[in-house]
Design a protein around this motif. Structure first.
Motif, PDB file in Angstrom:
ATOM      1  N   SER A  93       0.823  -1.210   0.000  1.00 32.37           N
ATOM      2  CA  SER A  93       0.000   0.000   0.000  1.00 32.37           C
ATOM      3  C   SER A  93       0.859   1.263   0.000  1.00 32.37           C
ATOM      4  O   SER A  93       0.555   2.233  -0.698  1.00 32.37           O
ATOM      5  CB  SER A  93      -0.937   0.000   1.211  1.00 32.37           C
ATOM      6  OG  SER A  93      -0.211   0.120   2.431  1.00 32.37           O
ATOM      7  N   ALA A  97       1.030   4.270  -2.744  1.00 32.41           N
ATOM      8  CA  ALA A  97       0.891   5.677  -2.362  1.00 32.41           C
ATOM      9  C   ALA A  97       1.985   6.519  -3.000  1.00 32.41           C
ATOM     10  O   ALA A  97       1.725   7.607  -3.539  1.00 32.41           O
ATOM     11  CB  ALA A  97       0.931   5.813  -0.836  1.00 32.41           C
ATOM     12  N   LEU A 126      -5.148   2.141  -4.280  1.00 26.33           N
ATOM     13  CA  LEU A 126      -4.705   2.544  -2.944  1.00 26.33           C
ATOM     14  C   LEU A 126      -5.860   2.440  -1.942  1.00 26.33           C
ATOM     15  O   LEU A 126      -5.656   1.984  -0.803  1.00 26.33           O
ATOM     16  CB  LEU A 126      -4.169   3.972  -2.983  1.00 26.33           C
ATOM     17  CG  LEU A 126      -3.672   4.544  -1.648  1.00 26.33           C
ATOM     18  CD1 LEU A 126      -2.575   3.666  -1.062  1.00 26.33           C
ATOM     19  CD2 LEU A 126      -3.161   5.971  -1.831  1.00 26.33           C
ATOM     20  N   ASP A 153      -0.516   6.165   3.296  1.00 21.69           N
ATOM     21  CA  ASP A 153      -1.723   5.920   2.488  1.00 21.69           C
ATOM     22  C   ASP A 153      -2.778   6.998   2.748  1.00 21.69           C
ATOM     23  O   ASP A 153      -3.343   7.569   1.812  1.00 21.69           O
ATOM     24  CB  ASP A 153      -2.317   4.550   2.830  1.00 21.69           C
ATOM     25  CG  ASP A 153      -1.380   3.397   2.555  1.00 21.69           C
ATOM     26  OD1 ASP A 153      -0.407   3.584   1.791  1.00 21.69           O
ATOM     27  OD2 ASP A 153      -1.606   2.304   3.115  1.00 21.69           O
TER      28      ASP A 153
END
Length: 254
Positions: A93, A97, A126, A153
């Motif tokens: 993740s 980002a 995302l 994130d």
């Protein structure tokens, strides 16, 4: 170690220094910055490994540009992002980002990234990745990756003015208030700093007492880590921490 071999999710101090000081350095320090920029430019080499989105962000933030290299790196990032999604490769993740921020830094729409006819929506990916992080926290009390990436994130979705649920914000508030950024009895300044940036961005969009309280709490934690030599936590976390400390704070007194 070349720049491309550094973990892109860690946002190395080199990149933070570029974003904070580029264009504001005294002449005596400009050559140091220029040498750092040369290192980043030289790292844009497919032979050295996958492209580093953090490098691209830093190059875009710099006042001096080498457009051919930046264009090349952007193309490498597009290709790699699409290939990762297409082939189901590891794409954490936090890395998603950073790819999102890298696209935005080039004024490229991260919701429409294409390569050889394939298109992906990094913002949507995302959001899905962060949802899975939160689900994992609910089951195990730990994210799939780590709280640094979860904070990044939330920050990215906020900066992109993308939709995010209250769950995204609440999980960050809970992590702050329950001291989840402490590892082996040591508070992680860099994780706290990114969380503070995320909470500050969200707080600008959603006025909420719980967000404000969490932001104040994490800032207090960071301020306690200011050392006599001016470092905050360590050399690598100082650049991030300096971006969240209030400008009226006198670090010389700590």
């Amino acid at each position: 170690m070349t720049m491309s071999r550094l973990n892109p999710v860690s946002l190395p101090l080199l990149l933070v220094l570029t974003s904070v000081f580029c264009g504001y350095l005294p002449e005596s320090e400009r050559e140091t910055l220029n040498s750092l920029l040369r290192v980043m430019l030289q790292s844009v080499n497919p032979i050295e490994g996958p492209p580093n989105p953090s490098v691209h962000i830093a190059l875009r933030l710099a006042s001096d540009h080498h457009l051919p290299t930046e264009v090349l790196l952007l193309q490498q990032l597009k290709m790699t992002a699409v290939e990762k999604v297409k082939h189901g490769e590891n794409f954490s993740s936090g890395l998603v980002a950073l790819y999102t921020l890298a696209m935005a830094a080039s004024c490229h729409n991260p919701t429409d990234v294409s390569y050889k006819g394939e298109r992906i929506n990094l913002v949507e990916i995302l959001q899905e990745k962060l949802t899975k992080e939160i689900e994992h926290i609910g089951k195990t009390t730990f994210p799939l990756s780590n709280y640094y990436q979860v904070s990044l994130d939330v920050l990215t979705l906020c900066v992109m003015d993308a939709e995010f649920s209250q769950d995204f914000v609440q999980i960050l508030i809970d992590a702050v208030m329950n001291d989840k950024f402490t590892y082996d009895s040591e508070f992680s300044v860099d994780t706290g700093a990114v969380a503070a940036l995320a909470l500050r961005c969200v707080n600008d969009r959603i006025t909420n007492m719980h967000i404000s309280n969490a932001l104040n709490y994490i800032l207090e934690q960071i301020l306690r880590r200011i050392m006599d030599d001016g470092l905050i936590g360590n050399l690598y976390s100082t650049g991030l921490a300096m971006q969240v400390i209030p400008t009226n704070t006198n670090t010389d007194t700590h």
